[in-house]
Motif scaffolding. Structure first.
Motif, PDB file in Angstrom:
ATOM      1  N   CYS A 154       9.684  16.403  42.494  1.00  0.00           N
ATOM      2  CA  CYS A 154      11.105  16.223  42.710  1.00  0.00           C
ATOM      3  C   CYS A 154      11.561  17.388  43.593  1.00  0.00           C
ATOM      4  CB  CYS A 154      11.829  16.251  41.366  1.00  0.00           C
ATOM      5  SG  CYS A 154      13.609  16.170  41.442  1.00  0.00           S
ATOM      6  N   ALA A 161      13.950   4.350  39.870  1.00  0.00           N
ATOM      7  CA  ALA A 161      14.500   5.700  39.773  1.00  0.00           C
ATOM      8  C   ALA A 161      16.003   5.616  39.572  1.00  0.00           C
ATOM      9  CB  ALA A 161      14.179   6.514  41.019  1.00  0.00           C
ATOM     10  N   LYS A 162      16.502   6.562  38.798  1.00  0.00           N
ATOM     11  CA  LYS A 162      17.935   6.616  38.539  1.00  0.00           C
ATOM     12  C   LYS A 162      18.420   8.046  38.628  1.00  0.00           C
ATOM     13  CE  LYS A 162      18.091   2.647  35.390  1.00  0.00           C
ATOM     14  NZ  LYS A 162      18.437   2.188  34.015  1.00  0.00           N
ATOM     15  N   MET A 163      19.698   8.166  38.909  1.00  0.00           N
ATOM     16  CA  MET A 163      20.327   9.481  38.888  1.00  0.00           C
ATOM     17  C   MET A 163      21.705   9.298  38.259  1.00  0.00           C
ATOM     18  SD  MET A 163      20.489  12.337  41.848  1.00  0.00           S
ATOM     19  CE  MET A 163      20.875  14.023  41.405  1.00  0.00           C
ATOM     20  N   TRP A 207      12.313  12.236  45.458  1.00  0.00           N
ATOM     21  CA  TRP A 207      11.084  12.078  44.679  1.00  0.00           C
ATOM     22  C   TRP A 207       9.928  11.840  45.663  1.00  0.00           C
ATOM     23  CZ3 TRP A 207      10.174  12.937  39.657  1.00  0.00           C
ATOM     24  CH2 TRP A 207      11.243  12.923  38.745  1.00  0.00           C
ATOM     25  N   ASN A 220      24.147  11.222  43.853  1.00  0.00           N
ATOM     26  CA  ASN A 220      23.720  10.338  42.766  1.00  0.00           C
ATOM     27  C   ASN A 220      23.481   8.894  43.203  1.00  0.00           C
ATOM     28  OD1 ASN A 220      24.446  12.705  41.465  1.00  0.00           O
ATOM     29  ND2 ASN A 220      26.305  11.837  40.571  1.00  0.00           N
ATOM     30  N   PHE A 247      18.250  10.359  46.828  1.00  0.00           N
ATOM     31  CA  PHE A 247      19.642  10.135  46.410  1.00  0.00           C
ATOM     32  C   PHE A 247      20.563  11.128  47.129  1.00  0.00           C
ATOM     33  CE2 PHE A 247      18.958   7.509  42.613  1.00  0.00           C
ATOM     34  CZ  PHE A 247      17.617   7.754  42.349  1.00  0.00           C
ATOM     35  N   SER A 298      17.732  13.271  36.988  1.00  0.00           N
ATOM     36  CA  SER A 298      17.180  12.066  37.587  1.00  0.00           C
ATOM     37  C   SER A 298      15.896  11.702  36.852  1.00  0.00           C
ATOM     38  CB  SER A 298      16.882  12.286  39.068  1.00  0.00           C
ATOM     39  OG  SER A 298      16.282  11.134  39.643  1.00  0.00           O
ATOM     40  N   THR A 299      15.600  10.410  36.849  1.00  0.00           N
ATOM     41  CA  THR A 299      14.357   9.935  36.247  1.00  0.00           C
ATOM     42  C   THR A 299      13.617   9.027  37.205  1.00  0.00           C
ATOM     43  OG1 THR A 299      15.444   8.029  35.237  1.00  0.00           O
ATOM     44  CG2 THR A 299      15.263  10.019  33.888  1.00  0.00           C
TER      45      THR A 299
END
Lengths: 110, 116
Positions: free
Chosen positions: A92, A67-69, A34, A52, A49, A75-76
């Motif tokens: 991204c 942020a998450k994956m 990101w 993940n 990441f 991913s967000t």
């Protein structure tokens, strides 16, 4: 392959609201990045990441950013609460070797 | 720490002129990758080239060419016979330690305007 897909393309929100940016990387790419682009700071890495798992989040500006994956295809990047200075284009990218970038999300916080 | 400098903030040329965009980098690693990207007015980032630190051969792709010189830590980009469609912001970027797994550090970009 459709490339890296980001949504939404444009987001306008009011200060204090939660904002969620989404990214679908290219299938099979095991790295996801990101980036944020502003006039003042240019392009800067926020987080990346591998398989993940967050590897380096030193670029995340503050605790308001997360942020998450949850899986290899999604991913967000979440900002809560948002502030006007968060206004920027968020990109991204997957696989930095030739890093394939999405179209970006232009965020405006008013 | 790695750093990329694009000293030219803006360049304006007339169509068919040749133009060179400069890029100077700093790194302590012996293994690294250099990149150029194009960002047209529509905003997307378009990958143009990647070059590793062990390959100093110049590269040509159509009207585009790149000159990599480790002795001066430069990776310059030349557009021959420029066209209006070349108008964009061009970014040079550096990735240390083999480039496969690590972040890109970008220069501030050079805005190229090609006038008809």
């Amino acid at each position: 392959d459709a490339g890296v897909i980001q949504s939404p393309r444009h987001e306008v929100t009011e200060m204090g609201q939660e904002v969620t940016l989404r990214c679908k990387p290219i299938s099979g790419h095991d790295y996801l990045f990101w980036y944020r682009q502003t006039m003042m700071r240019g392009l800067e890495l926020l987080i990346y990441f591998n398989n993940n798992v967050p590897i380096d989040d030193s670029g995340m500006p503050e605790d308001r950013f997360s942020a998450k994956m949850p899986n290899a295809s999604f991913s967000t990047l979440k900002i809560q609460p948002s502030e006007p200075r968060d206004s920027a284009v968020y990109f991204c990218a997957s696989r930095p070797v030739g890093a394939f970038f999405g179209q970006g999300t232009r965020l405006t916080v008013v | 720490a790695q750093k990329v400098t694009q000293a030219q903030t803006e360049i304006s040329v007339v169509e068919k002129e040749d133009v060179t965009l400069d890029c100077v980098y700093e790194t302590r690693d012996t293994t690294y990758y250099l990149f150029w990207y194009k960002q047209p007015p529509s905003g997307e980032l378009v990958f143009l080239i990647r070059r590793n630190s062990f390959d100093e051969q110049n590269e040509i792709s159509g009207r585009y060419s790149w000159n990599f010189q480790k002795s001066t830590s430069s990776f310059n980009f030349t557009i021959t016979a420029s066209q209006v469609v070349d108008s964009a912001v061009y970014f040079c970027a550096l990735s240390e330690r083999g480039g496969s797994n690590y972040k890109l550090t970008f220069g501030k970009g050079t805005l190229l305007t090609v006038n008809p």
